[in-house]
Design a protein around this motif. Structure first.
Motif, mmCIF file in Angstrom:
data_model
loop_
_atom_site.group_PDB
_atom_site.id
_atom_site.type_symbol
_atom_site.label_atom_id
_atom_site.label_comp_id
_atom_site.label_asym_id
_atom_site.label_seq_id
_atom_site.Cartn_x
_atom_site.Cartn_y
_atom_site.Cartn_z
ATOM 1 N N SER A 133 34.859 -14.976 8.104
ATOM 2 C CA SER A 133 34.205 -13.968 7.897
ATOM 3 C C SER A 133 32.675 -13.330 8.342
ATOM 4 O O SER A 133 32.792 -12.760 9.297
ATOM 5 C CB SER A 133 33.915 -13.644 6.113
ATOM 6 N N ASP A 134 32.078 -14.564 8.527
ATOM 7 C CA ASP A 134 30.319 -14.392 9.375
ATOM 8 C C ASP A 134 30.491 -13.820 10.738
ATOM 9 O O ASP A 134 30.687 -13.468 11.575
ATOM 10 C CB ASP A 134 29.953 -15.769 9.705
ATOM 11 N N ILE A 135 31.895 -14.372 10.919
ATOM 12 C CA ILE A 135 32.130 -14.649 12.290
ATOM 13 C C ILE A 135 32.657 -13.110 12.572
ATOM 14 O O ILE A 135 32.466 -13.081 13.833
ATOM 15 C CB ILE A 135 33.441 -16.067 13.341
ATOM 16 N N PHE A 136 33.682 -12.622 12.039
ATOM 17 C CA PHE A 136 34.098 -11.285 12.753
ATOM 18 C C PHE A 136 33.336 -11.022 11.943
ATOM 19 O O PHE A 136 32.647 -9.779 13.293
ATOM 20 C CB PHE A 136 35.742 -11.225 11.052
ATOM 21 N N SER A 137 32.396 -10.797 10.902
ATOM 22 C CA SER A 137 30.912 -9.487 11.415
ATOM 23 C C SER A 137 30.064 -9.675 12.802
ATOM 24 O O SER A 137 30.072 -8.571 13.117
ATOM 25 C CB SER A 137 30.669 -10.496 9.826
ATOM 26 N N SER A 138 30.327 -10.800 13.004
ATOM 27 C CA SER A 138 29.463 -10.467 14.394
ATOM 28 C C SER A 138 29.891 -10.549 15.796
ATOM 29 O O SER A 138 29.279 -9.986 16.194
ATOM 30 C CB SER A 138 28.625 -12.085 14.887
ATOM 31 N N ILE A 139 31.580 -10.765 15.251
ATOM 32 C CA ILE A 139 32.085 -9.756 16.629
ATOM 33 C C ILE A 139 31.670 -8.849 16.321
ATOM 34 O O ILE A 139 31.767 -8.021 16.937
ATOM 35 C CB ILE A 139 33.249 -10.224 16.282
ATOM 36 N N LEU A 140 32.052 -7.664 15.179
ATOM 37 C CA LEU A 140 32.199 -6.791 15.288
ATOM 38 C C LEU A 140 30.642 -5.752 14.844
ATOM 39 O O LEU A 140 30.414 -4.592 15.708
ATOM 40 C CB LEU A 140 32.457 -5.927 13.768
#
Length: 445
Positions: free
Chosen positions: A435-442
């Motif tokens: 979830s943190d990875i996707f949030s960082s990408i977004l």
């Protein structure tokens, strides 16, 4: 993306949660009779992506195949077989001990010896009234002792027959329960918690039935069981949801036999077989006891007919009956004993007929026959006890081996509990990282 961190972590968390549930069940049922330890069966989950080669597989987590019961059907069969043998031996020993008590503790042998001794004393003075009265008293005691021994054997037989009848009722009850478990198993979802519980019930019922009779089992694809009573060559008692009826018949000599839906059933193990064997031995013992009593009746009454009593009259029978159960002393007083030979007058001191009676008794030797009977019973009891102890040891070993496999080890379960808790937490952490990875990408600008 066919395989992503979220789906992988989700599948891992689901597997860990299932394993935690099973571990909790194992701990909660550690002391439950018949409970079999459960473990979760998992496998790698593979998925093909659109851009991958046809034969290329991407790992996408783990899937739960089902719940596995740690039970070996071969060890379970061995527990049933050895348990049936031990139950048979124990039931037979119990029956033989009852027979031994019935014959030995009543003192039949001692009463025969005492009666023969009183005849020997009378030979010293055939006209002595007190000696004649002593002979009649010993004759009465001996006949009553035979009666008590016969009644005790009757009581032992009725007890064994009642216990065997109760065992038959119990076998029919267990068979009915197995049929109902089969019906529920046929409808249960494969590898579900309900199915594993039903399998525990099935195996427990089979073990209970094996204590009464030797059974052979066939496991079907839907986990139902077909039960054959009387071994592999026996008759089917439980098939699917149908159960046949076991019945017991008692013969005139007190022995028992079994039928399954009207057809003869050969039961060679279990407590029913042991009680059947004990009743066969009891019937034989009764026949031998009757033969000893019959010898005494025939020898004494025949000698009486060949002599004259104290009043000079032809001797009349002292005993009535034909065996141990109905032997009775019918002489009214001591003068009825025919001590003198035929043709002698009243109050004759001639002991010739009494001497011949004693010779005939010595030739028939009922005391020796009774001693042999007692020795045979005692030897049988001693031998069967040795066999029973050996079979109990074998059965205990088989049960311990099965328990080591199916039982719950709390230390192992505690370790598993910690491991699966950590696995569940780790998968939760993976989902958080994803979830943190996707949030960082977004959030990239």
């Amino acid at each position: 993306m066919a395989s992503d961190l979220l789906s992988i972590a989700k599948s891992g968390a689901a597997a860990a949660r299932t394993a935690l549930d099973l571990t909790a069940q194992n701990i909660a049922n550690a002391s439950s009779e018949g409970y079999v330890r459960r473990t979760v069966s998992v496998a790698e989950l593979g998925a093909n992506s659109v851009g991958s080669a046809p034969a290329q597989v991407n790992l996408a987590g783990v899937r739960v195949n089902g719940v596995v019961r740690n039970a070996d059907i071969f060890r379970q069969a061995e527990v049933r077989r050895t348990g049936a043998d031990a139950s048979r031996a124990a039931a037979e020993v119990q029956g033989l001990e009852n027979i031994e008590s019935a014959v030995e503790q009543t003192g039949v042998y001692d009463s025969i010896v005492a009666f023969e001794g009183s005849l020997q004393q009378l030979a010293s003075d055939p006209t002595d009234g007190s000696l004649r009265a002593a002979v009649l008293e010993q004759a009465r005691t001996m006949s009553e002792t035979f009666n008590v021994a016969s009644s005790s054997l009757d009581a032992a037989a009725k007890g064994l027959q009642f216990e065997a009848g109760s065992g038959v009722d119990e076998v029919n009850r267990i068979a009915g329960e197995l049929a109902r478990v089969n019906l529920r198993l046929a409808r249960a979802s494969d590898a579900s918690s309900d199915q594993t519980t039903l399998l525990d019930q099935r195996d427990s019922l089979l073990e209970q039935m094996s204590k009464y009779a030797n059974v052979d089992t066939t496991y079907n694809a839907d986990k139902t069981v077909t039960v054959t009573i009387g071994g592999t060559a026996g008759q089917t008692m439980v098939s699917g949801g149908a159960a046949s009826t076991l019945a017991m018949a008692t013969a005139a000599d007190g022995t028992i036999s079994f039928t399954l839906d009207g057809n003869a059933a050969a039961i060679s193990s279990g407590s029913l077989a042991g009680k059947s064997q004990a009743l066969t031995q009891l019937s034989s013992t009764r026949g031998q006891l009757d033969a000893v009593a019959g010898k005494i009746i025939n020898v004494v009454n025949t000698a009486q007919a060949n002599g004259v009593d104290l009043n000079g009259n032809t001797g009349q029978p002292i005993f009535s009956g034909t065996g141990a159960g109905d032997i009775a002393m019918i002489a009214s007083n001591g003068s009825a004993i025919a001590t003198a030979s035929s043709g002698a007058g009243a109050n004759s001191r001639d002991p010739a007929n009494l001497v011949q009676m004693r010779k005939d008794l010595a030739s028939a030797d009922p005391a020796s026959d009774m001693d042999t009977l007692l020795f045979t019973i005692s030897s049988s009891v001693a031998g069967r006890k040795v066999t029973s102890d050996a079979l109990n040891s074998i059965a205990s070993t088989a049960k311990v081996a099965l328990q080591a496999q199916t039982g719950v080890n709390l230390d192992e379960e505690a370790v598993s509990l910690v491991r699966y808790q950590q696995a569940f937490q780790a998968n939760g952490r993976v989902m958080q990282v994803a979830s943190d990875i996707f949030s960082s990408i977004l959030n990239i600008r």
